[in-house]
Design a protein around this motif. Sequence first.
Motif, PDB file in Angstrom:
ATOM      1  N   GLU A  73       0.850  -1.188   0.000  1.00 40.74           N
ATOM      2  CA  GLU A  73       0.000   0.000   0.000  1.00 40.74           C
ATOM      3  C   GLU A  73       0.889   1.243   0.000  1.00 40.74           C
ATOM      4  O   GLU A  73       1.628   1.475   0.960  1.00 40.74           O
ATOM      5  CB  GLU A  73      -0.930  -0.017   1.213  1.00 40.74           C
ATOM      6  CG  GLU A  73      -1.818  -1.253   1.238  1.00 40.74           C
ATOM      7  CD  GLU A  73      -2.603  -1.453   2.515  1.00 40.74           C
ATOM      8  OE1 GLU A  73      -3.600  -2.185   2.474  1.00 40.74           O
ATOM      9  OE2 GLU A  73      -2.209  -0.891   3.568  1.00 40.74           O
ATOM     10  N   ASN A  75       1.241   5.285  -0.148  1.00 40.71           N
ATOM     11  CA  ASN A  75       0.447   6.477   0.178  1.00 40.71           C
ATOM     12  C   ASN A  75       0.224   7.380  -1.031  1.00 40.71           C
ATOM     13  O   ASN A  75      -0.897   7.818  -1.282  1.00 40.71           O
ATOM     14  CB  ASN A  75       1.096   7.253   1.323  1.00 40.71           C
ATOM     15  CG  ASN A  75       1.015   6.474   2.631  1.00 40.71           C
ATOM     16  OD1 ASN A  75       0.094   5.693   2.838  1.00 40.71           O
ATOM     17  ND2 ASN A  75       1.988   6.663   3.491  1.00 40.71           N
ATOM     18  N   ASN A  78      -2.551   6.424  -3.443  1.00 41.13           N
ATOM     19  CA  ASN A  78      -3.865   6.202  -2.813  1.00 41.13           C
ATOM     20  C   ASN A  78      -4.061   4.756  -2.353  1.00 41.13           C
ATOM     21  O   ASN A  78      -5.146   4.201  -2.467  1.00 41.13           O
ATOM     22  CB  ASN A  78      -5.005   6.612  -3.757  1.00 41.13           C
ATOM     23  CG  ASN A  78      -4.927   8.070  -4.121  1.00 41.13           C
ATOM     24  OD1 ASN A  78      -4.726   8.912  -3.256  1.00 41.13           O
ATOM     25  ND2 ASN A  78      -5.053   8.369  -5.402  1.00 41.13           N
ATOM     26  N   GLY A  79      -2.988   4.155  -1.847  1.00 44.16           N
ATOM     27  CA  GLY A  79      -3.073   2.788  -1.328  1.00 44.16           C
ATOM     28  C   GLY A  79      -2.843   1.699  -2.354  1.00 44.16           C
ATOM     29  O   GLY A  79      -2.847   0.515  -2.020  1.00 44.16           O
ATOM     30  N   ASP A 111       6.491  11.900  -1.824  1.00 41.39           N
ATOM     31  CA  ASP A 111       6.147  10.960  -0.747  1.00 41.39           C
ATOM     32  C   ASP A 111       6.289   9.536  -1.276  1.00 41.39           C
ATOM     33  O   ASP A 111       5.551   9.114  -2.165  1.00 41.39           O
ATOM     34  CB  ASP A 111       4.711  11.216  -0.280  1.00 41.39           C
ATOM     35  CG  ASP A 111       4.264  10.266   0.822  1.00 41.39           C
ATOM     36  OD1 ASP A 111       5.092   9.472   1.314  1.00 41.39           O
ATOM     37  OD2 ASP A 111       3.078  10.321   1.190  1.00 41.39           O
ATOM     38  N   GLU A 136       6.014  -1.019   7.949  1.00 45.24           N
ATOM     39  CA  GLU A 136       6.065   0.336   7.386  1.00 45.24           C
ATOM     40  C   GLU A 136       7.432   0.552   6.745  1.00 45.24           C
ATOM     41  O   GLU A 136       8.442   0.021   7.220  1.00 45.24           O
ATOM     42  CB  GLU A 136       5.844   1.388   8.481  1.00 45.24           C
ATOM     43  CG  GLU A 136       4.489   1.309   9.162  1.00 45.24           C
ATOM     44  CD  GLU A 136       3.346   1.901   8.347  1.00 45.24           C
ATOM     45  OE1 GLU A 136       3.620   2.550   7.320  1.00 45.24           O
ATOM     46  OE2 GLU A 136       2.187   1.713   8.747  1.00 45.24           O
TER      47      GLU A 136
END
Length: 192
Positions: A73, A75, A78-79, A111, A136
């Motif tokens: 996923e 960011n 949008n996942g 990002d 993460e």
Amino acid sequence: MDKICFATNNPNKLKEIQRQLEGQYQVVSLKEIGCEEELPETQETLEGNSAQKAQYVWDNYKVSCFADDTGLEINALNGDPGVYSARYAGPQRDSDDNMDLVLKNLEDKADRSARFRTVITLVWNGEVKQVDGIAEGEIITVRTGDDGFGYDPIFRPNGYDKTFAQISADEKNKISHRGKAVEKLITLLKNL
């Protein structure tokens, strides 16, 4: 030793899990229980796909089992690729194509944060339980490392200067999404 089926056709995932459950459970493959067909994965979520695969094995083979579904996923996307991670670049399910598409889609994005998320569904004698694990990290700009599989060469976990494809399998199992989900699975199995 209790036998349990890992409902996957991915030999890399099977080896990874067999290492983690060694000495506690005899983890068998779909082929070993006589399941030669492709398991259904028609749900829109990791939770749904995981449950669908495990329930299919229980309903059709009456073997206690667990199934996972994992998604990367990102960011800035949008996942995505999320539930479609294995077939992000098309139905051929090619890891190189998938990584190329992710890197292309992130070219102009500042990002690069991402997470791997694994959901495991356990069906033990008909009873259903679900656990998850998250790692993460971020997507780096070029593939780095020769080990691992899937998106491992472009995913660097937080707190590390190496990708999943550069660290040992044992180290990866301690910090990875699947490793964390399997730890929760082991706790579930001990409490049955």
